[in-house]
Design a protein around this motif. Structure first.
Motif, PDB file in Angstrom:
ATOM      1  N   SER A 107       0.836  -1.198   0.000  1.00  0.00           N
ATOM      2  CA  SER A 107       0.000   0.000   0.000  1.00  0.00           C
ATOM      3  C   SER A 107       0.873   1.251   0.000  1.00  0.00           C
ATOM      4  O   SER A 107       1.997   1.252   0.508  1.00  0.00           O
ATOM      5  CB  SER A 107      -0.923   0.009   1.213  1.00  0.00           C
ATOM      6  N   TRP A 108       0.353   2.311  -0.572  1.00  0.00           N
ATOM      7  CA  TRP A 108       1.044   3.608  -0.647  1.00  0.00           C
ATOM      8  C   TRP A 108       0.903   4.347   0.675  1.00  0.00           C
ATOM      9  O   TRP A 108      -0.161   4.352   1.291  1.00  0.00           O
ATOM     10  CB  TRP A 108       0.435   4.428  -1.769  1.00  0.00           C
ATOM     11  N   ASN A 109       1.990   4.971   1.136  1.00  0.00           N
ATOM     12  CA  ASN A 109       1.977   5.785   2.350  1.00  0.00           C
ATOM     13  C   ASN A 109       2.463   7.178   1.978  1.00  0.00           C
ATOM     14  O   ASN A 109       3.655   7.385   1.747  1.00  0.00           O
ATOM     15  CB  ASN A 109       2.868   5.161   3.423  1.00  0.00           C
ATOM     16  N   ALA A 110       1.546   8.131   1.920  1.00  0.00           N
ATOM     17  CA  ALA A 110       1.887   9.476   1.453  1.00  0.00           C
ATOM     18  C   ALA A 110       2.871  10.193   2.365  1.00  0.00           C
ATOM     19  O   ALA A 110       3.571  11.110   1.929  1.00  0.00           O
ATOM     20  CB  ALA A 110       0.616  10.315   1.308  1.00  0.00           C
ATOM     21  N   GLU A 111       2.957   9.820   3.643  1.00  0.00           N
ATOM     22  CA  GLU A 111       3.821  10.519   4.589  1.00  0.00           C
ATOM     23  C   GLU A 111       5.213   9.903   4.689  1.00  0.00           C
ATOM     24  O   GLU A 111       6.049  10.370   5.467  1.00  0.00           O
ATOM     25  CB  GLU A 111       3.165  10.527   5.972  1.00  0.00           C
ATOM     26  N   GLU A 112       5.490   8.875   3.920  1.00  0.00           N
ATOM     27  CA  GLU A 112       6.768   8.161   3.989  1.00  0.00           C
ATOM     28  C   GLU A 112       7.883   8.978   3.343  1.00  0.00           C
ATOM     29  O   GLU A 112       7.654   9.702   2.369  1.00  0.00           O
ATOM     30  CB  GLU A 112       6.605   6.835   3.246  1.00  0.00           C
ATOM     31  N   HIS A 113       9.099   8.856   3.883  1.00  0.00           N
ATOM     32  CA  HIS A 113      10.239   9.510   3.233  1.00  0.00           C
ATOM     33  C   HIS A 113      10.430   8.905   1.850  1.00  0.00           C
ATOM     34  O   HIS A 113      10.311   7.698   1.655  1.00  0.00           O
ATOM     35  CB  HIS A 113      11.510   9.343   4.068  1.00  0.00           C
ATOM     36  N   GLU A 114      10.745   9.754   0.886  1.00  0.00           N
ATOM     37  CA  GLU A 114      10.825   9.324  -0.500  1.00  0.00           C
ATOM     38  C   GLU A 114      11.848   8.213  -0.718  1.00  0.00           C
ATOM     39  O   GLU A 114      11.619   7.297  -1.517  1.00  0.00           O
ATOM     40  CB  GLU A 114      11.147  10.522  -1.399  1.00  0.00           C
ATOM     41  N   VAL A 115      12.971   8.261  -0.042  1.00  0.00           N
ATOM     42  CA  VAL A 115      13.982   7.203  -0.196  1.00  0.00           C
ATOM     43  C   VAL A 115      13.439   5.874   0.317  1.00  0.00           C
ATOM     44  O   VAL A 115      13.537   4.836  -0.353  1.00  0.00           O
ATOM     45  CB  VAL A 115      15.276   7.577   0.558  1.00  0.00           C
ATOM     46  N   GLN A 116      12.853   5.900   1.499  1.00  0.00           N
ATOM     47  CA  GLN A 116      12.362   4.663   2.107  1.00  0.00           C
ATOM     48  C   GLN A 116      11.174   4.080   1.344  1.00  0.00           C
ATOM     49  O   GLN A 116      10.961   2.867   1.341  1.00  0.00           O
ATOM     50  CB  GLN A 116      11.990   4.912   3.566  1.00  0.00           C
ATOM     51  N   ARG A 117      10.403   4.938   0.699  1.00  0.00           N
ATOM     52  CA  ARG A 117       9.245   4.458  -0.072  1.00  0.00           C
ATOM     53  C   ARG A 117       9.664   3.448  -1.131  1.00  0.00           C
ATOM     54  O   ARG A 117       9.088   2.362  -1.263  1.00  0.00           O
ATOM     55  CB  ARG A 117       8.544   5.644  -0.731  1.00  0.00           C
ATOM     56  N   TRP A 118      10.686   3.791  -1.891  1.00  0.00           N
ATOM     57  CA  TRP A 118      11.079   2.923  -3.001  1.00  0.00           C
ATOM     58  C   TRP A 118      11.872   1.724  -2.512  1.00  0.00           C
ATOM     59  O   TRP A 118      11.811   0.653  -3.126  1.00  0.00           O
ATOM     60  CB  TRP A 118      11.811   3.740  -4.051  1.00  0.00           C
ATOM     61  N   CYS A 119      12.584   1.886  -1.418  1.00  0.00           N
ATOM     62  CA  CYS A 119      13.234   0.720  -0.811  1.00  0.00           C
ATOM     63  C   CYS A 119      12.170  -0.272  -0.335  1.00  0.00           C
ATOM     64  O   CYS A 119      12.312  -1.494  -0.531  1.00  0.00           O
ATOM     65  CB  CYS A 119      14.111   1.151   0.362  1.00  0.00           C
ATOM     66  N   ARG A 120      11.118   0.228   0.272  1.00  0.00           N
ATOM     67  CA  ARG A 120      10.050  -0.655   0.758  1.00  0.00           C
ATOM     68  C   ARG A 120       9.370  -1.377  -0.394  1.00  0.00           C
ATOM     69  O   ARG A 120       9.001  -2.556  -0.287  1.00  0.00           O
ATOM     70  CB  ARG A 120       9.030   0.153   1.567  1.00  0.00           C
ATOM     71  N   LEU A 121       9.196  -0.685  -1.512  1.00  0.00           N
ATOM     72  CA  LEU A 121       8.569  -1.324  -2.666  1.00  0.00           C
ATOM     73  C   LEU A 121       9.371  -2.532  -3.145  1.00  0.00           C
ATOM     74  O   LEU A 121       8.832  -3.631  -3.302  1.00  0.00           O
ATOM     75  CB  LEU A 121       8.402  -0.323  -3.809  1.00  0.00           C
ATOM     76  N   VAL A 122      10.669  -2.335  -3.391  1.00  0.00           N
ATOM     77  CA  VAL A 122      11.446  -3.451  -3.925  1.00  0.00           C
ATOM     78  C   VAL A 122      11.645  -4.545  -2.875  1.00  0.00           C
ATOM     79  O   VAL A 122      11.720  -5.735  -3.220  1.00  0.00           O
ATOM     80  CB  VAL A 122      12.792  -2.975  -4.517  1.00  0.00           C
ATOM     81  N   ARG A 123      11.698  -4.173  -1.596  1.00  0.00           N
ATOM     82  CA  ARG A 123      11.792  -5.199  -0.551  1.00  0.00           C
ATOM     83  C   ARG A 123      10.547  -6.085  -0.542  1.00  0.00           C
ATOM     84  O   ARG A 123      10.631  -7.280  -0.256  1.00  0.00           O
ATOM     85  CB  ARG A 123      11.971  -4.542   0.819  1.00  0.00           C
ATOM     86  N   HIS A 124       9.401  -5.504  -0.840  1.00  0.00           N
ATOM     87  CA  HIS A 124       8.156  -6.277  -0.903  1.00  0.00           C
ATOM     88  C   HIS A 124       8.287  -7.433  -1.892  1.00  0.00           C
ATOM     89  O   HIS A 124       7.693  -8.501  -1.698  1.00  0.00           O
ATOM     90  CB  HIS A 124       7.001  -5.366  -1.311  1.00  0.00           C
ATOM     91  N   TYR A 125       9.073  -7.206  -2.936  1.00  0.00           N
ATOM     92  CA  TYR A 125       9.257  -8.228  -3.971  1.00  0.00           C
ATOM     93  C   TYR A 125      10.551  -9.025  -3.784  1.00  0.00           C
ATOM     94  O   TYR A 125      11.002  -9.716  -4.699  1.00  0.00           O
ATOM     95  CB  TYR A 125       9.218  -7.576  -5.350  1.00  0.00           C
ATOM     96  N   GLY A 126      11.152  -8.921  -2.600  1.00  0.00           N
ATOM     97  CA  GLY A 126      12.293  -9.760  -2.272  1.00  0.00           C
ATOM     98  C   GLY A 126      13.655  -9.202  -2.583  1.00  0.00           C
ATOM     99  O   GLY A 126      14.663  -9.918  -2.499  1.00  0.00           O
ATOM    100  N   VAL A 127      13.737  -7.919  -2.921  1.00  0.00           N
ATOM    101  CA  VAL A 127      15.020  -7.293  -3.250  1.00  0.00           C
ATOM    102  C   VAL A 127      15.510  -6.489  -2.055  1.00  0.00           C
ATOM    103  O   VAL A 127      14.779  -5.643  -1.523  1.00  0.00           O
ATOM    104  CB  VAL A 127      14.883  -6.375  -4.483  1.00  0.00           C
ATOM    105  N   ASP A 128      16.726  -6.719  -1.618  1.00  0.00           N
ATOM    106  CA  ASP A 128      17.304  -5.970  -0.508  1.00  0.00           C
ATOM    107  C   ASP A 128      17.734  -4.590  -1.004  1.00  0.00           C
ATOM    108  O   ASP A 128      18.352  -4.475  -2.073  1.00  0.00           O
ATOM    109  CB  ASP A 128      18.496  -6.727   0.067  1.00  0.00           C
TER     110      ASP A 128
END
Length: 307
Positions: A107-128
């Protein structure tokens, strides 16, 4: 091929570096392509590991290459999702977006730091992805080394601190022994010249730089003072001492990491959903005074000298 989409600006690209590095490490034998504006190519080259730049601007419909995995590092959708879906990738990695028929992402979190947002996305799919891995390759040389850079421009008027305040900071820093340069894009040159004139600096203090030259200036700079805009992210990437002035956006969403050589100044109480739509400078930015910026500049340069 792994195809990532990030069709935005300098700061946006810099914020996606850890996620791109994670993709590179996870798929060492695949071509990593980045769909982005081609004018960003000099900066993309400084990330390292991106094999191909695919020209995309403003999410304009364009034929994209076939990819095993398409990764949306651009936004929450649906327009960006649909652009990648049109390329018929075997897999789409993106935030959940029912409007685009994509349901398996986080899910999208509008208040998330921009760097952490994209790290969280790829981690969801198994990428460190390491959110602290923000560095860029240091250019071999710079037009000027050891300069103090003041960058008055920003995308919207709400993020542009007044000319006379930037000039007051520039004038005092020069009096304290700094070699001050006023930078800006070609479209911002008149603004940069106005700051230089108010500060009593000549036009030699307003260099004409392309993106690669600007990155090199920042990489070897003594200090960067700017608003919430792309050059602040270059200072973070090179660990160059920086003072960043925030208006409509909280530094919790776009600010530098917690390091002694970086200082974010913000007098707001909440983040706007985007840039303020009201004309003129945002009130939180108007609350910042030159003396406060000068004190922060002395602190971050002093801290950097101790590292």
């Amino acid at each position: 091929m792994i195809l990532a989409l990030r069709a935005l600006g300098v700061g946006d690209l810099a914020a996606a570096v850890p996620a791109l590095r994670g993709l590179r490490a996870a798929f060492p034998d695949h071509t990593l392509a980045l769909a982005a504006p081609t004018w960003l190519t000099p900066l993309i080259d400084l990330i390292g590991g991106v094999d191909r730049v695919v020209a995309v601007a403003d999410l304009s419909p364009a034929p994209l290459p076939e990819a095993e995995i398409a990764v949306n590092l651009h936004g929450s959708g649906p327009q960006s999702h649909r652009l990648l879906q049109a390329a018929h990738p075997a897999k789409l990695w993106a935030f959940a977006c029912p409007e685009a028929g994509h349901l398996d992402g986080p899910s999208w979190n509008a208040e998330e730091h921009e760097v952490q947002r994209w790290c969280r996305l790829v981690r969801h799919y198994g990428v460190d992805a390491d959110g602290s891995d923000l560095s860029l390759i240091r250019p071999a040389a710079a037009p000027v080394k050891g300069a103090t850079i003041i960058h008055p421009g920003a995308k919207s008027p709400s993020r542009r601190w007044p000319v006379e305040r930037y000039a007051a900071v520039a004038k005092q820093l020069r009096a304290e022994g700094h070699r001050v340069l006023i930078t800006g894009s070609a479209a911002e040159r008149d603004l940069a010249v106005r700051v230089a004139e108010h500060a009593g600096l000549g036009t030699d203090a307003v260099p004409r730089t392309d993106l690669g030259e600007l990155a090199a200036l920042v990489a070897y700079a003594r200090l960067v003072v700017s608003g919430d805009t792309g050059i602040a992210h270059l200072a973070t990437a090179y660990r160059t001492p920086s003072v960043v002035l925030f208006g409509p956006m909280s530094p919790a969403r776009w600010g530098p990491p917690a390091r002694p050589q970086h200082r974010a100044i913000w007098h707001g109480t909440r983040s706007e959903p985007g840039d303020s739509m009201e004309p003129g400078v945002h009130p939180a930015l108007l609350a910042v005074r030159p003396g406060e910026v000068l004190d922060a500049a002395r602190e971050v340069t002093g801290a950097a000298a101790q590292i």
